[in-house]
Write an enzyme that holds these catalytic residues in place. Sequence first.
Site, PDB file in Angstrom:
ATOM      1  N   PRO A  52      87.341  34.577  28.496  1.00 41.15           N
ATOM      2  CA  PRO A  52      86.999  34.540  29.911  1.00 41.15           C
ATOM      3  C   PRO A  52      87.047  35.918  30.569  1.00 41.15           C
ATOM      4  O   PRO A  52      88.029  36.626  30.465  1.00 41.15           O
ATOM      5  CB  PRO A  52      88.046  33.616  30.512  1.00 41.15           C
ATOM      6  N   GLU A  53      85.964  36.258  31.224  1.00 47.13           N
ATOM      7  CA  GLU A  53      85.912  37.442  32.068  1.00 47.13           C
ATOM      8  C   GLU A  53      86.039  36.945  33.509  1.00 47.13           C
ATOM      9  O   GLU A  53      86.309  35.769  33.736  1.00 47.13           O
ATOM     10  CB  GLU A  53      84.601  38.201  31.823  1.00 47.13           C
TER      11      GLU A  53
END
Length: 273
Positions: free
Chosen positions: A2-3
């Site tokens: 996840p960014e």
Amino acid sequence: MPELPEVETIRRTLAGHITGLEIKKVILYWAPAVRGRGDSSFADIVSGSRIQSLDRRGKYLLINLDNGHTLIAHMRMTGRLLYYPEDLEPARHTHVVLKLSQGELHFNDTRKFGRIQAVLTAECFSTSSLSILGPEPLSEEMTPARLGERLARKKKNLKAALLDQTVVAGLGNIYVDEALFRARISPERSASALTEEELRALHQAMIEVLKAGIEANGTSFRDYRDANGEQGLFQKRLQAYGRGGEPCLNCGEPLKKKKVAGRTTVSCEKCQR
DNA sequence: ACTAACCTGTAA
DNA sequence: TTACAGGTTAGT
């Protein structure tokens, strides 16, 4: 994994379910996934508290409790925070279960890189992990000039500098490649040698691609899921990441895939200068 | 500035 | 069997 857009989506999908709930019990299936504080264990700190609010800083999710503590969660590559309204036998790779006054929160992480740490809320932003972060890319303070200032301090190429969380917080391999493609700037350019016009283009591309990512509930290229276990949609909108060898959407030339700053990087060598 | 390490799964 | 994967950090 996840960014920023994925963590923001987890935050949003989780908040509606767990805000106001009490954490009744902590079940650890793999203890290294959590960290307490001093002599107090994670379970002792968390048990009996109520969840007040959820924040995000860069790729970190912050769960504020009503007992003066905050949980700092980082998913690294494959971490998931999943809410289940009913009790459920934990799936494979579930390392922590928080039994809530209504339902359960499961922390699941195939590769075991992710961590959840309990800290004092008052000290949250001065903890080593958060204190070093650069500004939020979607905040008011992030202007083209500010971006240029931060990039100029690094003697690295653009790809490495944009992945550097002390420069700007929240970008990862997907959104860096997307922002650079849209700004038509090469990832191999020196971070300290952009013109004002290029800085404006990069700033705008970065903001647009992050906002579009959030709008699409994130990129489920592989493992990412939101708190409901749902996939995002932005993988359908990617123009560079994962498209090595495929035609550039601007010029039709095949996109080049190569290692830059140790990470697989896709760019158009004709369009991106 | 690059590499290994932390892990497991999947695809080549 | 080998390479590689949305990340970060501690080593050269």
